[in-house]
Design a protein around this motif. Structure first.
Motif, PDB file in Angstrom:
ATOM      1  N   TRP A   1     -35.408 -77.672 -12.247  1.00 27.46           N
ATOM      2  CA  TRP A   1     -36.438 -77.561 -13.265  1.00 27.46           C
ATOM      3  C   TRP A   1     -37.814 -77.273 -12.658  1.00 27.46           C
ATOM      4  O   TRP A   1     -38.567 -76.434 -13.167  1.00 27.46           O
ATOM      5  N   ASP A   2     -38.135 -77.924 -11.556  1.00 36.11           N
ATOM      6  CA  ASP A   2     -39.427 -77.678 -10.913  1.00 36.11           C
ATOM      7  C   ASP A   2     -39.544 -76.227 -10.463  1.00 36.11           C
ATOM      8  O   ASP A   2     -40.617 -75.609 -10.582  1.00 36.11           O
ATOM      9  N   GLU A   3     -38.454 -75.661  -9.950  1.00 29.42           N
ATOM     10  CA  GLU A   3     -38.476 -74.258  -9.542  1.00 29.42           C
ATOM     11  C   GLU A   3     -38.678 -73.346 -10.749  1.00 29.42           C
ATOM     12  O   GLU A   3     -39.388 -72.338 -10.664  1.00 29.42           O
ATOM     13  N   LEU A   4     -38.059 -73.694 -11.885  1.00 32.89           N
ATOM     14  CA  LEU A   4     -38.238 -72.903 -13.101  1.00 32.89           C
ATOM     15  C   LEU A   4     -39.699 -72.895 -13.524  1.00 32.89           C
ATOM     16  O   LEU A   4     -40.253 -71.845 -13.900  1.00 32.89           O
ATOM     17  N   MET A   5     -40.352 -74.065 -13.472  1.00 30.52           N
ATOM     18  CA  MET A   5     -41.744 -74.139 -13.875  1.00 30.52           C
ATOM     19  C   MET A   5     -42.664 -73.427 -12.869  1.00 30.52           C
ATOM     20  O   MET A   5     -43.681 -72.840 -13.249  1.00 30.52           O
ATOM     21  N   THR A   6     -42.276 -73.433 -11.600  1.00 31.49           N
ATOM     22  CA  THR A   6     -43.048 -72.698 -10.602  1.00 31.49           C
ATOM     23  C   THR A   6     -42.985 -71.198 -10.870  1.00 31.49           C
ATOM     24  O   THR A   6     -44.012 -70.494 -10.811  1.00 31.49           O
ATOM     25  N   VAL A   7     -41.784 -70.690 -11.170  1.00 30.88           N
ATOM     26  CA  VAL A   7     -41.637 -69.276 -11.524  1.00 30.88           C
ATOM     27  C   VAL A   7     -42.465 -68.952 -12.761  1.00 30.88           C
ATOM     28  O   VAL A   7     -43.161 -67.930 -12.823  1.00 30.88           O
ATOM     29  N   THR A   8     -42.408 -69.841 -13.755  1.00 27.04           N
ATOM     30  CA  THR A   8     -43.183 -69.653 -14.985  1.00 27.04           C
ATOM     31  C   THR A   8     -44.676 -69.556 -14.679  1.00 27.04           C
ATOM     32  O   THR A   8     -45.369 -68.654 -15.163  1.00 27.04           O
ATOM     33  N   GLU A   9     -45.172 -70.488 -13.864  1.00 26.81           N
ATOM     34  CA  GLU A   9     -46.597 -70.512 -13.517  1.00 26.81           C
ATOM     35  C   GLU A   9     -46.994 -69.271 -12.723  1.00 26.81           C
ATOM     36  O   GLU A   9     -48.068 -68.689 -12.945  1.00 26.81           O
ATOM     37  N   ASP A  10     -46.130 -68.835 -11.809  1.00 26.37           N
ATOM     38  CA  ASP A  10     -46.445 -67.672 -10.976  1.00 26.37           C
ATOM     39  C   ASP A  10     -46.504 -66.393 -11.810  1.00 26.37           C
ATOM     40  O   ASP A  10     -47.365 -65.538 -11.588  1.00 26.37           O
ATOM     41  N   ILE A  11     -45.575 -66.258 -12.761  1.00 28.92           N
ATOM     42  CA  ILE A  11     -45.591 -65.077 -13.629  1.00 28.92           C
ATOM     43  C   ILE A  11     -46.868 -65.069 -14.467  1.00 28.92           C
ATOM     44  O   ILE A  11     -47.535 -64.037 -14.604  1.00 28.92           O
ATOM     45  N   ALA A  12     -47.213 -66.224 -15.028  1.00 26.13           N
ATOM     46  CA  ALA A  12     -48.422 -66.310 -15.845  1.00 26.13           C
ATOM     47  C   ALA A  12     -49.669 -66.004 -15.006  1.00 26.13           C
ATOM     48  O   ALA A  12     -50.598 -65.331 -15.468  1.00 26.13           O
ATOM     49  N   ALA A  13     -49.691 -66.482 -13.753  1.00 21.33           N
ATOM     50  CA  ALA A  13     -50.837 -66.244 -12.879  1.00 21.33           C
ATOM     51  C   ALA A  13     -50.999 -64.767 -12.544  1.00 21.33           C
ATOM     52  O   ALA A  13     -52.115 -64.309 -12.244  1.00 21.33           O
ATOM     53  N   SER A  14     -49.914 -64.018 -12.611  1.00 21.48           N
ATOM     54  CA  SER A  14     -49.961 -62.581 -12.311  1.00 21.48           C
ATOM     55  C   SER A  14     -50.543 -61.783 -13.469  1.00 21.48           C
ATOM     56  O   SER A  14     -50.759 -60.572 -13.344  1.00 21.48           O
ATOM     57  N   GLY A  15     -50.761 -62.441 -14.613  1.00 27.21           N
ATOM     58  CA  GLY A  15     -51.272 -61.763 -15.793  1.00 27.21           C
ATOM     59  C   GLY A  15     -50.212 -61.364 -16.788  1.00 27.21           C
ATOM     60  O   GLY A  15     -50.517 -60.836 -17.860  1.00 27.21           O
ATOM     61  N   ALA A  16     -48.941 -61.631 -16.462  1.00 28.57           N
ATOM     62  CA  ALA A  16     -47.835 -61.320 -17.367  1.00 28.57           C
ATOM     63  C   ALA A  16     -47.481 -62.562 -18.195  1.00 28.57           C
ATOM     64  O   ALA A  16     -47.969 -63.665 -17.941  1.00 28.57           O
ATOM     65  N   THR A  17     -46.623 -62.371 -19.193  1.00 26.76           N
ATOM     66  CA  THR A  17     -46.173 -63.488 -20.032  1.00 26.76           C
ATOM     67  C   THR A  17     -44.746 -63.860 -19.641  1.00 26.76           C
ATOM     68  O   THR A  17     -43.843 -63.026 -19.739  1.00 26.76           O
ATOM     69  N   PRO A  18     -44.506 -65.089 -19.202  1.00 26.85           N
ATOM     70  CA  PRO A  18     -43.188 -65.459 -18.690  1.00 26.85           C
ATOM     71  C   PRO A  18     -42.077 -65.465 -19.739  1.00 26.85           C
ATOM     72  O   PRO A  18     -40.956 -65.039 -19.456  1.00 26.85           O
ATOM     73  N   TRP A  19     -42.372 -65.989 -20.944  1.00 26.47           N
ATOM     74  CA  TRP A  19     -41.317 -66.275 -21.899  1.00 26.47           C
ATOM     75  C   TRP A  19     -41.523 -65.524 -23.209  1.00 26.47           C
ATOM     76  O   TRP A  19     -42.643 -65.224 -23.600  1.00 26.47           O
ATOM     77  N   CYS A  20     -40.407 -65.276 -23.896  1.00 22.85           N
ATOM     78  CA  CYS A  20     -40.450 -64.832 -25.287  1.00 22.85           C
ATOM     79  C   CYS A  20     -39.385 -65.608 -26.064  1.00 22.85           C
ATOM     80  O   CYS A  20     -38.395 -66.077 -25.499  1.00 22.85           O
ATOM     81  N   ALA A  21     -39.622 -65.757 -27.372  1.00 28.75           N
ATOM     82  CA  ALA A  21     -38.738 -66.589 -28.186  1.00 28.75           C
ATOM     83  C   ALA A  21     -38.894 -66.229 -29.652  1.00 28.75           C
ATOM     84  O   ALA A  21     -39.910 -65.661 -30.065  1.00 28.75           O
ATOM     85  N   GLY A  22     -37.893 -66.594 -30.428  1.00 31.30           N
ATOM     86  CA  GLY A  22     -37.947 -66.423 -31.872  1.00 31.30           C
ATOM     87  C   GLY A  22     -37.044 -67.433 -32.541  1.00 31.30           C
ATOM     88  O   GLY A  22     -35.906 -67.645 -32.096  1.00 31.30           O
ATOM     89  N   ILE A  23     -37.524 -68.077 -33.616  1.00 29.89           N
ATOM     90  CA  ILE A  23     -36.711 -69.090 -34.289  1.00 29.89           C
ATOM     91  C   ILE A  23     -36.489 -68.777 -35.764  1.00 29.89           C
ATOM     92  O   ILE A  23     -35.889 -69.575 -36.477  1.00 29.89           O
ATOM     93  N   GLU A  24     -36.965 -67.612 -36.252  1.00 27.88           N
ATOM     94  CA  GLU A  24     -36.743 -67.258 -37.660  1.00 27.88           C
ATOM     95  C   GLU A  24     -35.290 -66.844 -37.845  1.00 27.88           C
ATOM     96  O   GLU A  24     -34.755 -66.028 -37.103  1.00 27.88           O
ATOM     97  N   SER A  25     -34.649 -67.424 -38.859  1.00 32.89           N
ATOM     98  CA  SER A  25     -33.237 -67.133 -39.108  1.00 32.89           C
ATOM     99  C   SER A  25     -32.908 -67.380 -40.574  1.00 32.89           C
ATOM    100  O   SER A  25     -31.932 -68.055 -40.904  1.00 32.89           O
TER     101      SER A  25
END
Length: 459
Positions: free
Chosen positions: A198-222
């Motif tokens: 989990w810590d590695e996942l959050m590190t990847v998330t933080e690094d992507i965000a720091a690069s100016g990109a958006t790490p995640w996308c999601a949708g819950i409408e159904s």
């Protein structure tokens, strides 16, 4: 999708459609003794232009009868579901008329209570199935169906379709929900490694965000099931934050819905889903998740607008035709990490076929859908998995789905079934869905969970 899913789903996993083949019937009249087998349904006899009808003899011969099937399965998955009945219809004479609705959870109750129930329904939630049984609408499964389940499924899977010691509904499709879809090329270009904790996942998330990109996308409408993808996030987080024993206590209401451990798990999910720096790539801010279709939630990965999308194995069916789903392709998936690389809690989901009458043709379709032949046929068509022991994993349409089948068939796996699907339907398919939608839209964790707790039925 939950299937919703089921699929929620399973979703998932799809508009109304009907299979209307008026074809020649062949076969025998006895349904009672059939338990199915491992031969793929519809295997052609050498030199023949049609299916080998010997594979369908146990289901009987019918003259132009129609069986109605209602589910939450729509769009691409609905077409794939219909394809599974082509040879069955040719050999038995039964036309299966399928109707998929995004309002399934509401409509099946309305139809049953109004005396207009379908012959069969695919329930993404055992809790909703239990409600239909308690209200006297769904009837016990015939012997042929139970024999198929005893042969092809584990005792745990059979138990989900069993209410008060009586068996009512066979498992259909199954899914592994603890996956993260991603772009292998985007990870390679950014120098990101697939995380194993989990810590590695959050590190990847933080690094992507720091690069100016958006790490995640999601949708819950159904549609009427809006919110269910967010409940999957919470369930996966409860397993990682608090463990399997607390998860079991939570879904059985042995601890309150707003227990501090559930609050912590929800906040863990919120550290991603409610952070505008982390979501919603290619779509909008974090609140846009509530209005983004489940079907479309991960598609920005293909355009390089986000890097990751947490969703079940059945999401493969949502990728556009021609998408290369492989470790070096357009998209692939990795296991949603636990606290450590050795901890691998697995969230699973599935669907269950219940009957509203005991007509011979209804029982024939119900038996076929519980067989190893049906499971192999559906898996080979693509986009789904099954926990049926008869399924040949090599038939799966991608390496992700092959891995999912192997995990589902692993008797030693530490797995838990989708929690909201096991809860009373008033909560699992009601206040939990709506509460998570409010939460995504800005409501605070404590008040939302307290509201869901207050909705739990007294008995």
């Amino acid at each position: 999708m939950k299937t919703t899913t089921r699929r929620r789903g399973i979703a998932t996993l799809a508009g109304a459609a009907a299979l209307t083949l008026v074809l020649t019937a062949c076969g025998a009249d006895d349904l009672d003794g059939g338990t199915g087998g491992d031969t793929a349904a519809g295997e052609e006899t050498s030199g023949s232009d049609g299916p080998d009808c010997s594979a369908f003899e146990e289901y009987g011969t019918f003259d132009g009868e129609t069986v109605s099937l209602f589910s939450s399965i729509r769009e691409t998955e609905a077409d794939q579901l219909q394809d599974t009945f082509a040879d069955f219809t040719e050999c038995t004479g039964i036309t299966v008329q399928h109707n998929g609705s995004g309002e399934f959870e509401q409509q099946i109750v309305v139809q049953a209570e109004g005396g207009n129930a379908p012959d069969l329904a695919v329930f993404p939630q055992p809790g909703l199935l239990a409600r239909m049984v308690a209200d006297g609408h769904v009837i016990p499964a015939p012997e042929a169906v139970e024999a198929n389940v005893d042969e092809g499924w584990s005792a745990d899977w059979k138990a989900y379709g069993t209410i008060d010691g009586k068996f009512y509904a066979a498992p259909l499709m199954a899914s592994v929900k603890s996956f993260v879809w991603y772009s292998p090329s985007a990870f390679a270009d950014g120098g990101y490694e697939v995380p194993t904790t989990w810590d590695e996942l959050m590190t990847v998330t933080e690094d992507i965000a720091a690069s100016g990109a958006t790490p995640w996308c999601a949708g819950i409408e159904s549609g009427g099931a809006t919110g269910w993808p967010a409940t999957d996030w919470i369930e996966d987080m409860v397993l990682r934050e608090a463990g399997g024993d607390v998860y079991d206590q939570w879904i059985a209401h042995e601890i309150p819905f707003d227990d501090p451990q559930i609050v912590a798990a929800t906040d863990r999910a919120g550290s991603i889903l409610k952070n505008d720096e982390y979501v919603n790539g290619g779509i909008g801010d974090s609140r846009s998740i509530a209005t983004t279709s489940f079907n479309d939630g991960g598609l920005p990965i293909l355009d390089g607008e986000c890097f990751m999308h947490r969703q079940a194995s059945f999401y493969e069916a949502q990728w556009p035709e021609g998408t290369d789903v492989s470790e070096s392709g357009d998209v692939f998936a990795f296991y949603l990490p636990g606290q450590t690389a050795d901890e691998k809690p697995l969230l699973t989901g599935g669907e269950f076929v219940g009957a509203f009458n005991d007509n011979d043709a209804t029982q024939a379709v119900q038996a076929f859908m519980s067989s190893g032949e049906w499971a192999n046929t559906r898996v080979e068509i693509g986009g789904v998995t099954s926990a049926n022991k008869a399924v040949d994993a090599s038939l799966a349409s991608s390496d992700v789905l092959r891995l999912a089948i192997e995990l589902l068939q692993d008797e030693g796996a530490v797995a838990r079934f989708d929690g909201s699907d096991l809860m009373p339907s008033e909560v699992g398919a009601g206040s939990f869905w709506t509460g998570m939608t409010k939460w995504i839209d800005g409501a605070d964790t404590q008040s939302v969970l307290a509201e869901i707790e207050a909705s739990w039925p007294a008995s």
